[in-house]
Motif scaffolding. Structure first.
Motif, PDB file in Angstrom:
ATOM      1  N   LYS A 146      38.476  75.573  54.236  1.00  0.00           N
ATOM      2  CA  LYS A 146      39.639  74.712  54.478  1.00  0.00           C
ATOM      3  C   LYS A 146      40.893  75.485  54.878  1.00  0.00           C
ATOM      4  CE  LYS A 146      38.095  71.060  51.268  1.00  0.00           C
ATOM      5  NZ  LYS A 146      38.538  69.785  51.835  1.00  0.00           N
ATOM      6  N   GLU A 195      39.753  64.891  56.922  1.00  0.00           N
ATOM      7  CA  GLU A 195      40.044  64.246  55.638  1.00  0.00           C
ATOM      8  C   GLU A 195      41.483  63.756  55.716  1.00  0.00           C
ATOM      9  OE1 GLU A 195      39.212  66.781  52.278  1.00  0.00           O
ATOM     10  OE2 GLU A 195      37.038  66.742  52.660  1.00  0.00           O
ATOM     11  N   GLU A 211      44.888  62.373  54.304  1.00  0.00           N
ATOM     12  CA  GLU A 211      45.477  62.493  52.966  1.00  0.00           C
ATOM     13  C   GLU A 211      46.989  62.269  52.960  1.00  0.00           C
ATOM     14  OE1 GLU A 211      43.978  65.799  50.696  1.00  0.00           O
ATOM     15  OE2 GLU A 211      42.028  65.719  51.710  1.00  0.00           O
ATOM     16  N   ASP A 237      43.315  67.286  55.913  1.00  0.00           N
ATOM     17  CA  ASP A 237      42.710  68.440  55.239  1.00  0.00           C
ATOM     18  C   ASP A 237      41.402  68.727  55.971  1.00  0.00           C
ATOM     19  OD1 ASP A 237      41.664  70.329  53.515  1.00  0.00           O
ATOM     20  OD2 ASP A 237      41.184  68.894  51.929  1.00  0.00           O
TER      21      ASP A 237
HETATM   22 MN    MN Z   1      40.762  67.072  50.884  1.00  0.00          MN
END
Ligand code: MN
Length: 284
Positions: free
Chosen positions: A183, A139, A141, A170
């Protein structure tokens, strides 16, 4: 100004010529076991230190970037906040995925989650994939680094609390468990390669994000399309948990998330902010 952490938690300025000037000696001496907090000290004392740093770098001979080992620019933040499903097209792709629960994926309703601060890693650290039989996604970011802390920070003042920005990944295991497990694996929050101080970014909602896996462009988006913008993320999150200098905020990923396999090189570039590459590696 571009700030880096390198080698054994030393701090440096990255010059326009991509060279490094060490500034560790301007910071207070910390006990050996607290040296990973040096960047937090710099952020807390920025108003005092900034003029000294500007003076210091005039007289120092820079060294080549290749001669240092970059580590996460904020190696030991106290907290890592993150905004879930913050781009409409990503919410829709997750809603349509096999990993979607029954609850609607609306960022403004979901609010925030926390990643373990120990998941932070740097540009030369591998992304360690913990499973061979689970889907693990990138991800891309924009990451905010908090300067002045505070609780219940009003949105109108929120960007004054931002120390700087950096690129972040992420990393996420897809599946039914709570986000904080999926995560928070070690190395699941690569950040860097440097901090760009907030005075150099005129508007965090006017940036372009691109992410490649090896040569393949997977994510391409604009921060203007965030559902909850940066200033409102700070307002909402600080209403829950008091922000402290050096805290990180992962501002959410756009559409185009996809799987990462051992050996993949994941590269995120954010206009005006910088670039970060990290290679995935199996830890199973
Ligand atoms: Mn995220």
């Amino acid at each position: 100004m571009k700030l880096i952490s390198f080698d054994d938690y030393q701090i440096g300025v990255l010059t326009d010529e991509n060279k490094v000037i060490e500034i560790t000696e301007l910071l207070p001496n910390l006990p050996e076991e607290l040296r990973s907090f040096r960047m937090l000290t710099l952020i807390e004392r920025w108003d005092t230190l900034q003029p000294l740093i500007k003076e210091h770098i005039k007289s120092k001979q820079p060294v080549d970037l290749d001669s240092v080992n970059l580590i996460a620019p904020v190696p030991a933040p106290r907290k890592v906040y993150a905004q879930p499903s913050n781009y409409k097209a990503h919410s829709e792709e997750m809603q349509a995925s096999p990993w979607s629960g029954s609850a609607p994926q609306i960022s403004s309703e979901q609010g925030m989650f926390l990643k373990a601060s120990s998941s932070v890693s740097g540009p030369n650290d591998p992304i360690l994939l913990p499973y061979s039989d689970r889907v693990i996604h990138h991800e891309s970011e924009l990451v905010m680094i908090m300067g002045k802390g505070g609780s219940m920070i009003p949105a109108e003042q929120a960007l004054d609390h931002v120390f700087g920005y950096t690129c972040g990944l992420d990393m996420t295991v897809r599946g039914p468990e709570d986000r904080s497990k999926r995560k928070s694996f070690d190395s699941f929050a690569p950040i860097g390669s440097y901090i760009i101080t907030a005075d150099e970014i005129s508007d965090p909602q006017s940036l372009e994000i691109n992410l490649w896996v090896n040569e393949e462009l997977r994510q391409h988006a604009f921060t203007k399309d965030m559902i909850v913008d940066c200033k409102n993320q700070i307002a909402n999150m600080s209403w829950v948990a008091r922000m402290e200098p050096g805290d990180l905020i992962f501002t959410g990923t756009p559409e185009g998330v996809g799987p990462v396999a051992p050996g993949d090189l994941v590269t995120i570039n954010i206009s005006e902010v910088g670039e970060l590459s990290a290679r995935a590696k199996a830890r199973y």
